[in-house]
Design an enzyme around this catalytic site. Structure first.
Site, mmCIF file in Angstrom:
data_model
loop_
_atom_site.group_PDB
_atom_site.id
_atom_site.type_symbol
_atom_site.label_atom_id
_atom_site.label_comp_id
_atom_site.label_asym_id
_atom_site.label_seq_id
_atom_site.Cartn_x
_atom_site.Cartn_y
_atom_site.Cartn_z
ATOM 1 N N ARG A 4 49.339 30.620 51.655
ATOM 2 C CA ARG A 4 49.264 31.948 52.287
ATOM 3 C C ARG A 4 48.130 32.080 53.283
ATOM 4 O O ARG A 4 48.314 32.619 54.374
ATOM 5 C CB ARG A 4 49.091 33.044 51.231
ATOM 6 N N THR A 5 46.944 31.665 52.910
ATOM 7 C CA THR A 5 45.808 31.955 53.788
ATOM 8 C C THR A 5 45.976 31.239 55.119
ATOM 9 O O THR A 5 45.883 31.844 56.190
ATOM 10 C CB THR A 5 44.485 31.563 53.099
ATOM 11 N N LYS A 22 35.852 10.227 57.061
ATOM 12 C CA LYS A 22 34.988 9.121 57.514
ATOM 13 C C LYS A 22 33.514 9.417 57.265
ATOM 14 O O LYS A 22 32.651 8.645 57.656
ATOM 15 C CB LYS A 22 35.184 8.898 59.018
ATOM 16 N N ARG A 53 38.402 26.764 55.284
ATOM 17 C CA ARG A 53 38.370 26.735 53.807
ATOM 18 C C ARG A 53 37.745 25.422 53.377
ATOM 19 O O ARG A 53 38.076 24.360 53.918
ATOM 20 C CB ARG A 53 39.774 26.855 53.235
ATOM 21 N N HIS A 111 35.913 34.937 49.150
ATOM 22 C CA HIS A 111 37.155 34.848 49.915
ATOM 23 C C HIS A 111 37.369 36.204 50.611
ATOM 24 O O HIS A 111 38.231 36.990 50.216
ATOM 25 C CB HIS A 111 38.306 34.526 48.965
#
Ligand code: NCD
Length: 305
Positions: free
Chosen positions: A51-52, A80, A101, A129
């Protein structure tokens, strides 16, 4: 720089403006369809999301903008060994705004210091959030017509659930909000939320174990998933995961105008039989997430419509 790392960066007036803007977008989508023409959003997701990330991307497309990014750390140079600062400094050369995120608490804050473009925290570890909270607030205001004077039950993993932490901070500022915090002993809210947020604001709250006992008093029931990925061992997760399962039977004592929310994904904590109950608002919440993110992108990019 215009960033959104913590929901408390927004005053309640600014939140009201974002909600009003989202309502205007819902009513007049055409008015906004070219508002971000020529602008690019980068979605940097070092952790899984449905969703986000997709609501951010849909939001930017519906504003007439474009999207680039990655949806897992292993497809970026993080694999890396590149630092978050270097990654976002790079992305800031290609995009006008970043939604990020990350599994590490504080990573989006670090990113905001070197990105050179606005950074939005799309979830940092078990911490915060803020855009889920904007989604929740838009949904509550649409359902209830207000954000004050209500009893908000929050149930499940209150320890690791980042959406819970941001929601409690945000709602602690509205008068007459009472929290009922429903969790197993092992998953109570972090103490800083009590000592640094609820107590200084004089917010009424209780911490309880039984959902059934408190059901009749709730105006909002915010269910959450037990955050498996943040547990130190699988045995604890397995023991706690099904502590609360919302069923139609448990809703028999609830208010007729209860609003049931969940940030999703749901695992087991709301029976699918609840989905047909008119009080179940979690799929409306999903759609609202797109509109409020459109409003947020406009604000952070300082786009006038
Ligand atoms: C939440 C999250 O990522 O914190 N999901 C979401 O963004 N809607 C909740 C969760 O994963 O349980």
């Amino acid at each position: 720089m215009n960033n959104l790392i913590d929901i408390m960066q927004l005053s309640t007036e600014e939140i009201a403006e974002l909600i009003d803007r989202a309502e205007d977008i819902i009513a007049n989508p055409k008015k906004y369809s070219e508002a971000c023409h020529g602008k690019k959003l980068a979605t940097l997701f070092f952790e899984p999301s449905t969703r986000t990330r997709l609501s951010f991307e849909a939001a930017m497309y519906e504003l007439g903008g474009n999207v680039l990014g990655f949806s897992e750390a292993k497809s970026s140079s993080a694999a890396k060994g590149e630092s978050v600062s270097d990654t976002v400094r790079t992305v800031g050369c290609y995009a006008d705004i970043i939604a990020m995120r990350h599994p590490k608490e504080g990573a989006p804050l670090v990113a905001s210091r070197s990105a050179g473009v606005p950074v939005i925290n799309a979830g940092d570890g078990g911490h915060n959030h803020p855009t889920q909270t904007l989604t929740d607030l838009l949904t509550i205001r649409r359902e209830k017509g207000r954000l004050d004077n209500m009893t908000v039950g929050i149930c499940g993993d209150l320890k690791f659930g980042r959406t819970v932490h941001s929601l409690m901070c945000a709602m602690s500022r509205y008068p007459g909000v009472k929290f009922v915090l429903i969790s197993p002993e092992e998953l109570v809210v972090p103490r800083y939320l009590i000592t640094d947020v609820l107590e200084p604001a004089g917010v009424e709250y209780e911490e309880v174990r039984s959902l059934e006992d408190v059901m009749p008093q709730l105006d909002i029931l915010y269910m959450t998933r037990v955050q498996r990925e943040r547990f130190f061992n699988e045995a604890d997760y397995l023991r706690l995961k099904d502590t609360y399962i919302l069923t139609p039977e448990k809703l028999e004592t609830a208010k007729k105008d209860l609003t049931i929310l969940h940030p999703l994904p749901r695992v087991n904590e709301i029976s699918v039989a609840v989905d047909d109950d008119p009080r179940a608002c979690y799929f409306k919440q999903v759609l609202n997430g797109k509109y409020i993110r459109m409003a947020l992108i406009l604000k952070l990019l300082e786009v006038e419509v």
